[in-house]
Design a protein around this motif. Structure first.
Motif, mmCIF file in Angstrom:
data_model
loop_
_atom_site.group_PDB
_atom_site.id
_atom_site.type_symbol
_atom_site.label_atom_id
_atom_site.label_comp_id
_atom_site.label_asym_id
_atom_site.label_seq_id
_atom_site.Cartn_x
_atom_site.Cartn_y
_atom_site.Cartn_z
ATOM 1 N N LEU A 123 44.377 38.938 52.548
ATOM 2 C CA LEU A 123 45.571 38.623 51.748
ATOM 3 C C LEU A 123 45.207 37.823 50.502
ATOM 4 O O LEU A 123 45.814 38.003 49.438
ATOM 5 C CB LEU A 123 46.583 37.843 52.594
ATOM 6 N N TYR A 124 44.216 36.935 50.627
ATOM 7 C CA TYR A 124 43.737 36.132 49.490
ATOM 8 C C TYR A 124 43.254 37.049 48.365
ATOM 9 O O TYR A 124 43.663 36.905 47.206
ATOM 10 C CB TYR A 124 42.623 35.212 49.983
ATOM 11 N N PHE A 125 42.401 38.010 48.718
ATOM 12 C CA PHE A 125 41.884 38.952 47.720
ATOM 13 C C PHE A 125 43.002 39.819 47.140
ATOM 14 O O PHE A 125 43.095 39.998 45.919
ATOM 15 C CB PHE A 125 40.797 39.847 48.338
ATOM 16 N N VAL A 126 43.853 40.351 48.012
ATOM 17 C CA VAL A 126 44.930 41.247 47.556
ATOM 18 C C VAL A 126 45.901 40.502 46.643
ATOM 19 O O VAL A 126 46.295 41.000 45.586
ATOM 20 C CB VAL A 126 45.681 41.850 48.764
ATOM 21 N N TYR A 127 46.261 39.281 47.036
ATOM 22 C CA TYR A 127 47.198 38.493 46.230
ATOM 23 C C TYR A 127 46.631 38.203 44.849
ATOM 24 O O TYR A 127 47.308 38.392 43.829
ATOM 25 C CB TYR A 127 47.540 37.181 46.945
ATOM 26 N N LEU A 128 45.384 37.738 44.793
ATOM 27 C CA LEU A 128 44.796 37.384 43.500
ATOM 28 C C LEU A 128 44.623 38.604 42.598
ATOM 29 O O LEU A 128 44.783 38.514 41.386
ATOM 30 C CB LEU A 128 43.450 36.681 43.694
ATOM 31 N N MET A 129 44.324 39.747 43.205
ATOM 32 C CA MET A 129 44.117 40.959 42.401
ATOM 33 C C MET A 129 45.445 41.553 41.916
ATOM 34 O O MET A 129 45.590 41.904 40.740
ATOM 35 C CB MET A 129 43.344 41.998 43.216
ATOM 36 N N LEU A 130 46.432 41.653 42.800
ATOM 37 C CA LEU A 130 47.665 42.365 42.469
ATOM 38 C C LEU A 130 48.720 41.488 41.815
ATOM 39 O O LEU A 130 49.483 41.955 40.966
ATOM 40 C CB LEU A 130 48.261 43.007 43.736
ATOM 41 N N VAL A 131 48.787 40.222 42.217
ATOM 42 C CA VAL A 131 49.848 39.341 41.712
ATOM 43 C C VAL A 131 49.350 38.457 40.578
ATOM 44 O O VAL A 131 49.947 38.403 39.501
ATOM 45 C CB VAL A 131 50.436 38.481 42.852
ATOM 46 N N GLN A 132 48.237 37.765 40.810
ATOM 47 C CA GLN A 132 47.696 36.872 39.793
ATOM 48 C C GLN A 132 46.882 37.605 38.722
ATOM 49 O O GLN A 132 46.605 37.034 37.666
ATOM 50 C CB GLN A 132 46.803 35.817 40.449
ATOM 51 N N LYS A 133 46.476 38.849 39.048
ATOM 52 C CA LYS A 133 45.611 39.629 38.137
ATOM 53 C C LYS A 133 44.344 38.852 37.795
ATOM 54 O O LYS A 133 43.878 38.816 36.653
ATOM 55 C CB LYS A 133 46.354 39.987 36.838
ATOM 56 N N THR A 134 43.773 38.204 38.808
ATOM 57 C CA THR A 134 42.592 37.362 38.633
ATOM 58 C C THR A 134 41.330 38.223 38.560
ATOM 59 O O THR A 134 41.153 39.111 39.392
ATOM 60 C CB THR A 134 42.465 36.376 39.816
ATOM 61 N N PRO A 135 40.442 37.974 37.589
ATOM 62 C CA PRO A 135 39.186 38.739 37.528
ATOM 63 C C PRO A 135 38.290 38.420 38.723
ATOM 64 O O PRO A 135 38.345 37.321 39.280
ATOM 65 C CB PRO A 135 38.549 38.278 36.212
ATOM 66 N N TRP A 136 37.426 39.372 39.081
ATOM 67 C CA TRP A 136 36.586 39.240 40.265
ATOM 68 C C TRP A 136 35.695 38.008 40.230
ATOM 69 O O TRP A 136 35.481 37.353 41.238
ATOM 70 C CB TRP A 136 35.732 40.506 40.441
ATOM 71 N N LYS A 137 35.142 37.690 39.055
ATOM 72 C CA LYS A 137 34.218 36.552 38.983
ATOM 73 C C LYS A 137 34.935 35.238 39.321
ATOM 74 O O LYS A 137 34.344 34.352 39.955
ATOM 75 C CB LYS A 137 33.555 36.484 37.601
ATOM 76 N N LEU A 138 36.220 35.136 38.947
ATOM 77 C CA LEU A 138 36.978 33.930 39.274
ATOM 78 C C LEU A 138 37.400 33.942 40.745
ATOM 79 O O LEU A 138 37.426 32.892 41.403
ATOM 80 C CB LEU A 138 38.202 33.801 38.366
ATOM 81 N N ILE A 139 37.725 35.117 41.279
ATOM 82 C CA ILE A 139 38.068 35.230 42.700
ATOM 83 C C ILE A 139 36.892 34.746 43.555
ATOM 84 O O ILE A 139 37.069 33.964 44.491
ATOM 85 C CB ILE A 139 38.428 36.687 43.070
ATOM 86 N N LEU A 140 35.696 35.195 43.215
ATOM 87 C CA LEU A 140 34.515 34.826 44.002
ATOM 88 C C LEU A 140 34.183 33.344 43.848
ATOM 89 O O LEU A 140 33.787 32.677 44.805
ATOM 90 C CB LEU A 140 33.319 35.690 43.592
ATOM 91 N N PHE A 141 34.350 32.812 42.618
ATOM 92 C CA PHE A 141 34.088 31.388 42.417
ATOM 93 C C PHE A 141 35.057 30.533 43.236
ATOM 94 O O PHE A 141 34.637 29.579 43.908
ATOM 95 C CB PHE A 141 34.198 31.009 40.937
ATOM 96 N N THR A 142 36.345 30.854 43.180
ATOM 97 C CA THR A 142 37.329 30.060 43.920
ATOM 98 C C THR A 142 37.149 30.230 45.426
ATOM 99 O O THR A 142 37.438 29.308 46.191
ATOM 100 C CB THR A 142 38.766 30.425 43.512
ATOM 101 N N LEU A 143 36.666 31.388 45.848
ATOM 102 C CA LEU A 143 36.353 31.561 47.264
ATOM 103 C C LEU A 143 35.235 30.608 47.660
ATOM 104 O O LEU A 143 35.293 29.970 48.723
ATOM 105 C CB LEU A 143 35.938 33.009 47.542
ATOM 106 N N GLY A 144 34.214 30.481 46.804
ATOM 107 C CA GLY A 144 33.121 29.546 47.061
ATOM 108 C C GLY A 144 33.602 28.104 47.087
ATOM 109 O O GLY A 144 33.225 27.319 47.964
#
Length: 260
Positions: A123-144
């Motif tokens: 859900l974290y990945f899906v939400y950031l991609m579909l709703v926040q339109k967050t780029p992958w590099k930021l998704i991975l950084f915030t996951l870290g």
């Protein structure tokens, strides 16, 4: 039309996340709380975690579910604050469903809460991609950064339980600072998703260096005592990687797209 679609998607994801947490935490808690308390612990302090931290984390998971419900209301009514509640909720939900698995496994029990953690991670990945339109590099950084927050929490809680059961001086020395590092990484995780700022980069560097200072000696001492790799090392390892990323010239700006 695009905004309505985004709000609808965000609202639906928030309702799913809320239902997952409410049903999941009640079912798993009632099934595993008593077995967890009566299990033979393989490591000192686990019995405290299974007796007191288990209900505390379940409460945190239920709080996250309420934040998701508030977020869903915000999305369905087109409110700008809905994002904040969803992002905060997912950060709480991931912590609530991850950490308790470790004392479960140490006590020879199945890591039942991964049944919540992995759906929340999706859900974290899906939400950031579909709703926040967050780029992958930021998704991975915030996951870290989110994992560093969880690992610092783990070090703080485990140090507290060891103070009660073992009483070694190293745990008394470092316990408080793990909480400060945890809070710093939590703010960086949420803030970088919503609106990254330069002060968040500095806060991340501070939190990371703080965990390195108190986490490395803790990891070394406990590894020597256990005669194997210590889970206390996870927080300083993660923090070291993130500090390098945050201190690397212009990398924060490239990851977040921020000019600040």
């Amino acid at each position: 039309y695009v905004m309505k679609k985004v709000n609808l998607t965000g609202g639906i994801l928030a309702v799913i996340a809320a239902a997952l947490g409410i049903i999941g935490h009640f079912v798993l808690f009632f099934k595993w709380y008593i077995p967890g308390m009566s299990a033979e612990s393989a490591e000192p302090g686990c019995e405290i975690l299974l007796k007191y931290i288990h209900p505390g984390l379940a409460d945190l998971g239920l709080l996250a579910s309420v934040l998701f419900l508030v977020s869903a209301y915000g999305f369905f009514t087109g409110k700008s604050w809905a994002n904040f509640f969803s992002v905060t909720g997912i950060v709480f939900a991931l912590l609530a469903s991850f950490f308790i698995n470790i004392p479960f496994m140490a006590a020879g029990l199945p890591p039942a809460y991964f049944m919540l953690f992995f759906p929340y991670l999706i859900l974290y990945f899906v939400y950031l991609m579909l709703v926040q339109k967050t780029p992958w590099k930021l998704i991975l950084f915030t996951l870290g950064a989110g994992m560093a927050y969880i690992f610092c929490f783990m070090n703080g809680v485990s140090s507290t339980s060891r103070i009660i059961t073992v009483g070694a001086p190293i745990f008394n020395l470092v316990v408080t600072l793990h909480w400060f590092a945890m809070a710093g990484w939590a703010i960086v995780t949420v803030g970088a998703i919503l609106k990254p700022k330069e002060w968040m980069r500095v806060l991340g560097i501070t939190a990371g260096l703080l965990e390195l200072v108190v986490g490395i000696p803790l990891a070394v001492i406990t590894a020597q005592e256990l005669g194997r790799f210590s889970l206390f090392a996870l927080a300083p390892i993660t923090s070291l990687i993130l500090v390098v990323i945050l201190m690397w010239p212009n990398l924060w700006q490239k990851i977040t797209g921020s000019s600040d």
